[in-house]
Design a protein around this motif. Structure first.
Motif, PDB file in Angstrom:
ATOM      1  N   LEU A 131      -1.173  12.617  -7.410  1.00 33.18           N
ATOM      2  CA  LEU A 131      -2.221  11.632  -7.128  1.00 33.18           C
ATOM      3  C   LEU A 131      -2.511  10.776  -8.352  1.00 33.18           C
ATOM      4  CD1 LEU A 131      -4.739  13.674  -4.928  1.00 33.18           C
ATOM      5  CD2 LEU A 131      -3.035  11.983  -4.206  1.00 33.18           C
ATOM      6  N   ASP A 132      -2.529  11.423  -9.509  1.00 31.78           N
ATOM      7  CA  ASP A 132      -2.786  10.683 -10.743  1.00 31.78           C
ATOM      8  C   ASP A 132      -1.695   9.632 -10.965  1.00 31.78           C
ATOM      9  OD1 ASP A 132      -5.006  12.172 -11.145  1.00 31.78           O
ATOM     10  OD2 ASP A 132      -4.147  13.493 -12.668  1.00 31.78           O
ATOM     11  N   GLU A 133      -0.458  10.002 -10.617  1.00 27.00           N
ATOM     12  CA  GLU A 133       0.644   9.075 -10.839  1.00 27.00           C
ATOM     13  C   GLU A 133       0.694   7.977  -9.783  1.00 27.00           C
ATOM     14  OE1 GLU A 133       3.581  12.460 -12.780  1.00 27.00           O
ATOM     15  OE2 GLU A 133       4.190  11.428 -10.949  1.00 27.00           O
ATOM     16  N   GLU A 134       0.520   8.371  -8.524  1.00 26.22           N
ATOM     17  CA  GLU A 134       0.746   7.440  -7.424  1.00 26.22           C
ATOM     18  C   GLU A 134      -0.482   6.580  -7.111  1.00 26.22           C
ATOM     19  OE1 GLU A 134       3.572   7.055  -5.741  1.00 26.22           O
ATOM     20  OE2 GLU A 134       4.762   8.741  -6.494  1.00 26.22           O
ATOM     21  N   LYS A 135      -1.646   7.142  -7.302  1.00 28.31           N
ATOM     22  CA  LYS A 135      -2.890   6.464  -6.897  1.00 28.31           C
ATOM     23  C   LYS A 135      -2.764   5.831  -5.509  1.00 28.31           C
ATOM     24  CE  LYS A 135      -4.518   5.532 -11.573  1.00 28.31           C
ATOM     25  NZ  LYS A 135      -3.612   6.522 -12.160  1.00 28.31           N
ATOM     26  N   PRO A 136      -2.493   6.648  -4.506  1.00 30.35           N
ATOM     27  CA  PRO A 136      -2.201   6.108  -3.177  1.00 30.35           C
ATOM     28  C   PRO A 136      -3.478   5.705  -2.421  1.00 30.35           C
ATOM     29  CG  PRO A 136      -2.214   8.490  -3.086  1.00 30.35           C
ATOM     30  CD  PRO A 136      -2.503   8.117  -4.530  1.00 30.35           C
ATOM     31  N   GLU A 137      -3.287   4.822  -1.438  1.00 26.18           N
ATOM     32  CA  GLU A 137      -4.404   4.482  -0.551  1.00 26.18           C
ATOM     33  C   GLU A 137      -4.562   5.540   0.543  1.00 26.18           C
ATOM     34  OE1 GLU A 137      -2.208   2.175  -1.591  1.00 26.18           O
ATOM     35  OE2 GLU A 137      -3.590   0.970  -2.800  1.00 26.18           O
TER      36      GLU A 137
ATOM     37  N   GLU B  79       0.854  -1.194   0.000  1.00 24.62           N
ATOM     38  CA  GLU B  79       0.000   0.000   0.000  1.00 24.62           C
ATOM     39  C   GLU B  79       0.889   1.243   0.000  1.00 24.62           C
ATOM     40  OE1 GLU B  79      -4.277  -0.739   1.804  1.00 24.62           O
ATOM     41  OE2 GLU B  79      -2.735  -0.612   3.363  1.00 24.62           O
ATOM     42  N   LYS B  80       0.286   2.360  -0.348  1.00 21.20           N
ATOM     43  CA  LYS B  80       1.106   3.545  -0.520  1.00 21.20           C
ATOM     44  C   LYS B  80       0.492   4.743   0.196  1.00 21.20           C
ATOM     45  CE  LYS B  80       2.957   4.129  -4.591  1.00 21.20           C
ATOM     46  NZ  LYS B  80       2.918   4.400  -6.029  1.00 21.20           N
TER      47      LYS B  80
ATOM     48  N   CYS C 296       5.039   4.859   8.827  1.00 21.05           N
ATOM     49  CA  CYS C 296       4.369   4.174   7.732  1.00 21.05           C
ATOM     50  C   CYS C 296       5.281   3.125   7.100  1.00 21.05           C
ATOM     51  CB  CYS C 296       3.914   5.163   6.669  1.00 21.05           C
ATOM     52  SG  CYS C 296       2.615   6.235   7.266  1.00 21.05           S
ATOM     53  N   GLU C 297       6.553   3.455   6.976  1.00 26.76           N
ATOM     54  CA  GLU C 297       7.469   2.494   6.397  1.00 26.76           C
ATOM     55  C   GLU C 297       7.531   1.246   7.274  1.00 26.76           C
ATOM     56  OE1 GLU C 297      11.510   3.732   6.056  1.00 26.76           O
ATOM     57  OE2 GLU C 297      11.940   2.301   4.453  1.00 26.76           O
ATOM     58  N   GLU C 298       7.542   1.463   8.585  1.00 24.66           N
ATOM     59  CA  GLU C 298       7.584   0.331   9.501  1.00 24.66           C
ATOM     60  C   GLU C 298       6.331  -0.525   9.395  1.00 24.66           C
ATOM     61  OE1 GLU C 298      10.502   2.475  12.772  1.00 24.66           O
ATOM     62  OE2 GLU C 298       8.447   1.962  13.357  1.00 24.66           O
ATOM     63  N   LYS C 299       5.230   0.120   9.016  1.00 25.84           N
ATOM     64  CA  LYS C 299       3.986  -0.634   8.843  1.00 25.84           C
ATOM     65  C   LYS C 299       3.940  -1.336   7.495  1.00 25.84           C
ATOM     66  CE  LYS C 299       1.005   2.060  11.854  1.00 25.84           C
ATOM     67  NZ  LYS C 299      -0.112   3.006  11.944  1.00 25.84           N
ATOM     68  N   GLY C 300       4.988  -1.166   6.724  1.00 27.58           N
ATOM     69  CA  GLY C 300       5.069  -1.879   5.446  1.00 27.58           C
ATOM     70  C   GLY C 300       4.488  -1.127   4.268  1.00 27.58           C
ATOM     71  N   LEU C 301       4.363   0.213   4.402  1.00 32.65           N
ATOM     72  CA  LEU C 301       3.841   1.002   3.277  1.00 32.65           C
ATOM     73  C   LEU C 301       4.975   1.575   2.433  1.00 32.65           C
ATOM     74  CD1 LEU C 301       1.364   1.115   5.360  1.00 32.65           C
ATOM     75  CD2 LEU C 301       0.787   3.234   4.181  1.00 32.65           C
ATOM     76  N   ASP C 302       4.671   1.846   1.189  1.00 34.78           N
ATOM     77  CA  ASP C 302       5.533   2.687   0.393  1.00 34.78           C
ATOM     78  C   ASP C 302       5.169   4.147   0.702  1.00 34.78           C
ATOM     79  OD1 ASP C 302       7.221   1.043  -0.984  1.00 34.78           O
ATOM     80  OD2 ASP C 302       5.787   0.679  -2.621  1.00 34.78           O
ATOM     81  N   VAL C 303       6.179   4.999   0.775  1.00 33.47           N
ATOM     82  CA  VAL C 303       5.932   6.398   1.111  1.00 33.47           C
ATOM     83  C   VAL C 303       6.440   7.303  -0.012  1.00 33.47           C
ATOM     84  CG1 VAL C 303       6.369   8.238   2.782  1.00 33.47           C
ATOM     85  CG2 VAL C 303       6.200   5.861   3.566  1.00 33.47           C
TER      86      VAL C 303
ATOM     87  N   VAL D   9      10.989   4.811   0.815  1.00 31.05           N
ATOM     88  CA  VAL D   9      10.547   6.207   0.956  1.00 31.05           C
ATOM     89  C   VAL D   9      11.139   7.006  -0.200  1.00 31.05           C
ATOM     90  CG1 VAL D   9      10.608   8.295   2.357  1.00 31.05           C
ATOM     91  CG2 VAL D   9      10.367   6.057   3.462  1.00 31.05           C
ATOM     92  N   LYS D  10      10.246   7.513  -1.032  1.00 31.84           N
ATOM     93  CA  LYS D  10      10.674   8.256  -2.209  1.00 31.84           C
ATOM     94  C   LYS D  10      10.413   9.738  -1.977  1.00 31.84           C
ATOM     95  CE  LYS D  10       8.103   7.686  -5.847  1.00 31.84           C
ATOM     96  NZ  LYS D  10       7.480   7.064  -7.031  1.00 31.84           N
ATOM     97  N   ILE D  11      11.425  10.563  -2.184  1.00 29.93           N
ATOM     98  CA  ILE D  11      11.236  12.013  -2.058  1.00 29.93           C
ATOM     99  C   ILE D  11      10.943  12.548  -3.459  1.00 29.93           C
ATOM    100  CG2 ILE D  11      12.207  14.172  -1.202  1.00 29.93           C
ATOM    101  CD1 ILE D  11      12.127  11.891   0.867  1.00 29.93           C
ATOM    102  N   ARG D  12       9.876  13.296  -3.581  1.00 33.80           N
ATOM    103  CA  ARG D  12       9.504  13.831  -4.890  1.00 33.80           C
ATOM    104  C   ARG D  12       9.506  15.357  -4.838  1.00 33.80           C
ATOM    105  NH1 ARG D  12       5.039  10.797  -8.060  1.00 33.80           N
ATOM    106  NH2 ARG D  12       6.578  11.464  -9.602  1.00 33.80           N
ATOM    107  N   ILE D  13      10.353  15.966  -5.633  1.00 38.23           N
ATOM    108  CA  ILE D  13      10.480  17.431  -5.617  1.00 38.23           C
ATOM    109  C   ILE D  13       9.936  18.021  -6.918  1.00 38.23           C
ATOM    110  CG2 ILE D  13      12.092  19.358  -5.430  1.00 38.23           C
ATOM    111  CD1 ILE D  13      13.879  17.572  -3.745  1.00 38.23           C
ATOM    112  N   PRO D  14       8.784  18.644  -6.834  1.00 37.02           N
ATOM    113  CA  PRO D  14       8.173  19.201  -8.055  1.00 37.02           C
ATOM    114  C   PRO D  14       8.831  20.504  -8.458  1.00 37.02           C
ATOM    115  CG  PRO D  14       6.621  19.166  -6.196  1.00 37.02           C
ATOM    116  CD  PRO D  14       7.982  18.928  -5.653  1.00 37.02           C
ATOM    117  N   LYS D  15       8.934  20.706  -9.753  1.00 39.93           N
ATOM    118  CA  LYS D  15       9.435  21.978 -10.286  1.00 39.93           C
ATOM    119  C   LYS D  15       8.368  22.547 -11.201  1.00 39.93           C
ATOM    120  CE  LYS D  15      13.854  21.153  -9.191  1.00 39.93           C
ATOM    121  NZ  LYS D  15      15.145  21.739  -9.106  1.00 39.93           N
ATOM    122  N   THR D  16       7.954  23.735 -10.887  1.00 39.75           N
ATOM    123  CA  THR D  16       6.983  24.377 -11.773  1.00 39.75           C
ATOM    124  C   THR D  16       7.757  25.243 -12.742  1.00 39.75           C
ATOM    125  OG1 THR D  16       5.768  24.636  -9.734  1.00 39.75           O
ATOM    126  CG2 THR D  16       4.731  25.482 -11.707  1.00 39.75           C
ATOM    127  N   LYS D  17       7.780  24.830 -13.990  1.00 42.31           N
ATOM    128  CA  LYS D  17       8.409  25.740 -14.941  1.00 42.31           C
ATOM    129  C   LYS D  17       7.495  25.946 -16.140  1.00 42.31           C
ATOM    130  CE  LYS D  17      11.463  22.001 -16.475  1.00 42.31           C
ATOM    131  NZ  LYS D  17      12.816  21.607 -16.737  1.00 42.31           N
TER     132      LYS D  17
END
Length: 871
Positions: free
Chosen positions: A46-52, A3-4, A121-128, A145-153
DNA sequence: GGCTTCACG
DNA sequence: ACGTACGTGAAGCCG
C-alpha cells in the motif's frame, strides 16, 4: 494518471506469511504470525502503490468447478495447520475493521476471483497489481496488470514484480503461453497431471516453438525429444484437461462492484483496538494518534520558576495518587543544571488534567527537584513510577507501603513479554498510543501520566487474577531490597582477578599451539564451523549430532570423542579456559568500580517463572562446579572487618514438590531428614537403603531433577547416557514409588490446559500458550513447562520472601551487615564480623520460615573470608 | 542480529 | 515419526 487497484490473494499471502514469520503469540495464546506477516506485506504494498481501490480475495475450501472436471479429484494439499487455520477469521476481522473489501465466493478459487476482477478492472481502464505468493497468477500479467510476489526472508519483505514483459524475460514465454507450459509440465500441488516425462525445460522449449499445446499437437511428430512427442500423443486428452485446469477463469460470475473496493483511511478506531489486542506494537505507529481522540497531551504543562514549582508540589502533595518520572531531556538548553546521571527534567501527574514537567534550572536544579519528589514519595497515599528501582537512589524517602511500580505490575500480569517500558503499559492497559517522536518534555509527561493512570487499572487486574498480595507483599517490597543489594554491590579484587586471567592466558596459548600441531594447521578454535571442518572432515571423526548450520561441536559430543582423540581433550580444555578468561576474568574486570566493587543489576521483570535475573554482569553464573572455575570465587571478598556468610536452601524445589503433591512417602522422608536421593534410589532400583551404590544414587538424583524439569524419558536418557527404555523404566518406578507426585504433575498440566497458565503457591501465573499448539513438540514443551513452572516459581516466591525478611531485619536492628547477592536458592551476606552469629541466626530464621510447608525448609549456612570459602 | 556454546540454579 | 530436558546471560563467530 490511471487509477489503480490492488488485489490481494488472501489465503496465498496468509500462507506465505505463516511460513515466513516465526511463531508469534499474543498474551491470550492466540497465534498471530500469519496475520502479522500478512499485514506487513499489505502495508508495504500500500505504501508503494497508494491505490485508489483495494480488495482481498479468499477462496472457500471446496473443490472448484475447474477441478471438479476431474473425476478422481482428491485434495493432495495437506490440511491447514491449526495455528494457521485459527488466524483466518482473525485476518478477516482485521480487514473488516480496516474497511477493506473482502470477496469470497463458494466454489470459486481465489485465482478465478483475481482473474475476473483483474480483467474487469483492466477493461475499465485501471492499473492492476495482484499480490500473490502463487506463480500460477503470472498468466494474468499484461501491460497494465502487474503480478507482485512477496518474499519474506529474515524479517524484511522483498517483492518480485511481473508485467507481461517480465514474464517473457524470466520464463521465455508470454503469460498466455505460461498456461500451456503448465499444461505440459503439470503441477502436483494443484493436481494438474500434465504430460508424463515432460518437465519445465522441455515444456518451455515446446511452447516457445509452437506457442500452444494445440499447435504443438498438430506438429506432434516433429517434437523432440521423442519421448515428449510420444507422450503428448498418448496423453493428449490429459494434456487438454490440464490446460483447462491450469487456466484461470477471467469471466466468472461474481458480484464485484468497483465502488465497494474504494480504499479509504484504514486506520480506524476499531482496527486500533484489534491491533492492540494482537499486540502488533510497531504497526500501531501507523495510526494517527491525534485522530484517535487522544487528548492526554492537551493537559501537558511545563512549569518553571521556584514559586510556580512550589505551588505545583503543594498541590500534588494533597493528591490521592501521584505518578512521577525522571527524564534525560537531551533537548534541555540548560544541560549545565542537569544531574551527572543525565537527568535534566522531572514530570508529575496527579490527575488526567494535572500533568506537568519541570526542567532542571539554575535555581531549581536536579537535587532540589528530586528532594521535592522524595517528599512526595514519602507523603502521598500512592506514589507510582515506571521502573521505580532505577530512581530510588534519588528518592531516599520513598517507602514500600505507598509505592507502586506499574512496570512490575505489568510483568506479573504477563511475564512472557520482553519489554515493559511505559509506552507498552500505556498501550496495553490504558489504550493510549504514544508517538515515538516527541520532545523529552512530552515523553516525561506521558511517563508520569502512565504511572498515575495505570496504577489503579493494574491494581484491579491484579486483584482479579489473585495476584494483588503477591504484588504488594512480595514484589513491591522486593523492589527496595533489590535496590539495596545493587547499591551495596560486591567487592572484587582487581589485581588477583588480573593474575588469574593472565595464568589462564598462558595456558591458553600453550593449548592453542598443541591443538594446531595436532590438527596440522592453524584455525580459529572458537569458531564451531571451522572446528567442525577440522574434526569431522579433515580428521574424519564420527559426527554424532548436527545443528541447523553444521556439525555440533558441543561439549557432550566432544566428550565422547575425547578418549580416542588427544586433540579433542585439548580442545575441551581450551574451551573451558577460554570461557573462564573471556567471560569471567576479562568480563568481570570491566565492571569493577572506583569503590573496588561490582554493582550488578538484579532484574525483576525478565523471567517467565518469577525468578530474578542478573546482568551487567551476570553474578548468578559464577563458576562453581569445576575446581579451576571455582577458584575465581576467591576474588569475591568482603571489605575489611567483614566476612561472608552464605546460605543456600537444601533441595528447595524437591521440598516444594513434596508439599504441593502431598505425597506421603516424600513428605515423610523429608520430615525424617532422610537422604532423598539415596531413598529414591532404594525404591526405584529395589535395593535396600544401605546397599544403594553411588551410581544408583547419582541416577536417582538425575531422576529427581528430571521430575522438577517436567520429566521426559528422552531427556533423562540423554542426561544419564542410558537408553530411552531404561529411562522410561526409571520414571515408571519413580511414579510407582511416589504416586502423589504423578498426580500432582498431571493436575498441573490439566490446570494449565484448562486455564492457559500455571500457578505457584503464592498465586504467581505463568502463561503456557504452547499447550494449545497442534505441534507435537510445542505441546510437549508446554506440558513440561506446566510441570516445572509451579515448582520453580514457588521456589522463586519463597526466596524472595526470605530476601525481604533478611534485609528488613538487618535494617531494623541497625546492623552493618548487608545482603549483597542472590543466586536462586542462595543468599550472600557481607557480614560485619561482630555480627556473624546474629546474621547466621537471621538467615536461618528468615529462610526456613519464609513459607509454612508440610516439610521443613532447610538452609545450610557457611562463613568464609571469600565466596570460595563461604560456599 | 541469529546461532552456538557454556557458565549457573 | 516427530526430537527435548526447566530457567537464565554473555561471548564469539558469521552472514
Amino acid at each position: 494518471m490511471r487509477e489503480k487497484i490492488v488485489l490481494i490473494d488472501g489465503h496465498s499471502i496468509l500462507n506465505r506469511a505463516f511460513y515466513g514469520v516465526p511463531d508469534l503469540t499474543n498474551s491470550e495464546g492466540l497465534h498471530t504470525n500469519a496475520v502479522y506477516g500478512f499485514l506487513n506485506i499489505m502495508f508495504k504494498i500500500l505504501d508503494e502503490e497508494k491505490p485508489e481501490y483495494l480488495t482481498v480475495t479468499f477462496d472457500v475450501h471446496a473443490p472448484t468447478f475447474r477441478h471438479k472436471m476431474f473425476a478422481d479429484y482428491k485434495g493432495t494439499r495437506k490440511p491447514m495447520a491449526e495455528e494457521l487455520r485459527e488466524q483466518v477469521p482473525v485476518i478477516k476481522e482485521v480487514l473488516k475493521a480496516m474497511k477493506i473489501e473482502i470477496i469470497e465466493q463458494e466454489g470459486l478459487e481465489a485465482d478465478d476471483l483475481l482473474g475476473t476482477i483483474s480483467r474487469t478492472c483492466e477493461e475499465k481502464g485501471l492499473d492492476v497489481a495482484i499480490i500473490s505468493g502463487d506463480r500460477d497468477t503470472l498468466q494474468l500479467a499484461t501491460e497494465h496488470v502487474k503480478i507482485r510476489i512477496p518474499k519474506t526472508k529474515q524479517g524484511s519483505t522483498e517483492v518480485e514484480d511481473y508485467n507481461a514483459a517480465d514474464v517473457v524475460e524470466k520464463y521465455g514465454v508470454t503469460p498466455m503461453e505460461f498456461i500451456d507450459v503448465k499444461a505440459l509440465m503439470g503441477d502436483t500441488s494443484d493436481n494438474i497431471p500434465g504430460v508424463p516425462g515432460v518437465g519445465e525445460k522441455t515444456a518451455t522449449k515446446i511452447i516457445q516453438q509452437y506457442q500452444s499445446i494445440e499447435n504443438a499437437y498438430e506438429h506432434v511428430d516433429e517434437i523432440r525429444p521423442p519421448r515428449a512427442s510420444k507422450n503428448l500423443k498418448e496423453y493428449w486428452e490429459q494434456a487438454k484437461m490440464s490446460k483447462v485446469l491450469a487456466t484461470i477463469e477471467t469471466h466468472a460470475d461474481i458480484p464485484f462492484e468497483l465502488e465497494k473496493a474504494h480504499f479509504e483511511n484504514p486506520y480506524t478506531e476499531e482496527a486500533y483496538v484489534l491491533f492492540q489486542r494482537l499486540q502488533f506494537k510497531n504497526m500501531l505507529s501507523r495510526f494517527d494518534v491525534e485522530a484517535e481522540g487522544n487528548d492526554v497531551e492537551a493537559a501537558f504543562r511545563e512549569v518553571k520558576g521556584r514559586d510556580e514549582i512550589e505551588r505545583v508540589f503543594a498541590e500534588a502533595l494533597k493528591a490521592e495518587r501521584v505518578g512521577a518520572a525522571f527524564s534525560e531531556d537531551q533537548g534541555n538548553v540548560l544541560p549545565l543544571f542537569a544531574h551527572p546521571s543525565g537527568f535534566g527534567r522531572i514530570a508529575l501527574s496527579w490527575g488526567a488534567d494535572e500533568i506537568v514537567s519541570i526542567p532542571c534550572d539554575m535555581d531549581t536544579d536536579f537535587d532540589y527537584l528530586a528532594g521535592k519528589l522524595s517528599e512526595l514519595a514519602r507523603t502521598v497515599p500512592c506514589f507510582s513510577m515506571c521502573g521505580l528501582k532505577e530512581y530510588l537512589k534519588y528518592l531516599p524517602e520513598a517507602k514500600q507501603e505507598n509505592s507502586f511500580d506499574v512496570i512490575v505490575a505489568a510483568y506479573l500480569l504477563n511475564p512472557l513479554k520482553s519489554d515493559y517500558d511505559y509506552t507498552d503499559v500505556a498501550r496495553e492497559h490504558l489504550g493510549i498510543l504514544i508517538d515515538e517522536k516527541l520532545s523529552d518534555a512530552s515523553k516525561a509527561c506521558y511517563e508520569a501520566y502512565t504511572a498515575y493512570a495505570a496504577a489503579p487499572v493494574l491494581e484491579e487486574k491484579l486483584k482479579k487474577s489473585g495476584m494483588d498480595s503477591l504484588f504488594s507483599e512480595i514484589e513491591m517490597p522486593l523492589v527496595f531490597t533489590l535496590f539495596d543489594m545493587e547499591q551495596a554491590g560486591v567487592r572484587v579484587e582487581a589485581e588477583e582477578l588480573k593474575r588469574y586471567g593472565d595464568q589462564l592466558g598462558e595456558r591458553i596459548v600453550d593449548l592453542e599451539k598443541e591443538i594446531y600441531e595436532l590438527a596440522g594447521e592453524e584455525f580459529n578454535i572458537n569458531s564451531p564451523k571451522q572446528l567442525g571442518v577440522i574434526l569431522f572432515d579433515k580428521l574424519q571423526m564420527p559426527h554424532a549430532k548436527k545443528t541447523k548450520t553444521g556439525y555440533s561441536t558441543a561439549a557432550d559430543v566432544l566428550e565422547k570423542l575425547a578418549p580416542d582423540y588427544p586433540i579433542v581433550e585439548k580442545i575441551l580444555d581450551y574451551r573451558q579456559l577460554a570461557k573462564l578468561k573471556s567471560t569471567y576474568a576479562d568480563g568481570l574486570a570491566v565492571f569493577i568500580g572506583e569503590d573496588r566493587r561490582i554493582h550488578g543489576k538484579f532484574n525483576q521483570t525478565v523471567t517467565a517463572t518469577g525468578r530474578l535475573s542478573s546482568t551487567e554482569p551476570n553474578l548468578q553464573n559464577i563458576p562453581v562446579r569445576m575446581e579451576l572455575g571455582r577458584l575465581i570465587r576467591k576474588v569475591f571478598v568482603p571489605e575489611e572487618g567483614y566476612v561472608f556468610v552464605d546460605a543456600d536452601y537444601s533441595q528447595i524445589e524437591l521440598r516444594i514438590l513434596a508439599h504441593c503433591s502431598g505425597d506421603e512417602q516424600l513428605i515423610q522422608a523429608y520430615r525424617e531428614a532422610r537422604d532423598i536421593h539415596r531413598m529414591t534410589a532404594s525404591q526405584v532400583f529395589h535395593t535396600p537403603f544401605d546397599e544403594v551404590t553411588d551410581l544408583q544414587r547419582r541416577n536417582a538424583k538425575a531422576v529427581n531433577f528430571g521430575i522438577v524439569y517436567g520429566i521426559s524419558s528422552f531427556g533423562l536418557s540423554q542426561d544419564l547416557s542410558i537408553t530411552r527404555k531404561e529411562a522410561a523404566e526409571y520414571i515408571e518406578h519413580y511414579f510407582e514409588t511416589y504416586p502423589g507426585v504423578k498426580k500432582f504433575l498431571d493436575d498441573s498440566v490439566a490446570h494449565a490446559k484448562e486455564n492457559g497458565y500455571a500457578v505457584t503457591l503464592f498465586g504467581r501465573r505463568r502463561p503456557v500458550p504452547e499447550l494449545k499448539s497442534s505441534n507435537f513438540m510445542q505441546r510437549n514443551f508446554g506440558e513440561r513447562v506446566a510441570m516445572n513452572a509451579p515448582i520453580q516459581g514457588t521456589a522463586a516466591d519463597i526466596i524472595k520472601i526470605a530476601m525481604i525478611g533478611v534485609n528488613e531485619e538487618l535494617k531494623k536492628r541497625n546492623m552493618k551487615s548487608r545482603l549483597i547477592l542472590q543466586v536462586h536458592d542462595e543468599l550472600l551476606i557481607e557480614t560485619w564480623e561482630p555480627e556473624e552469629t546474629e546474621v547466621r541466626e537471621i538467615l536461618k530464621d528468615k529462610m526456613e520460615n519464609a513459607a509454612d510447608l508440610l516439610v521443613p525448609l532447610i538452609a545450610d549456612i557457611h562463613t568464609g573470608r571469600n565466596w570460595y570459602e563461604a560456599k
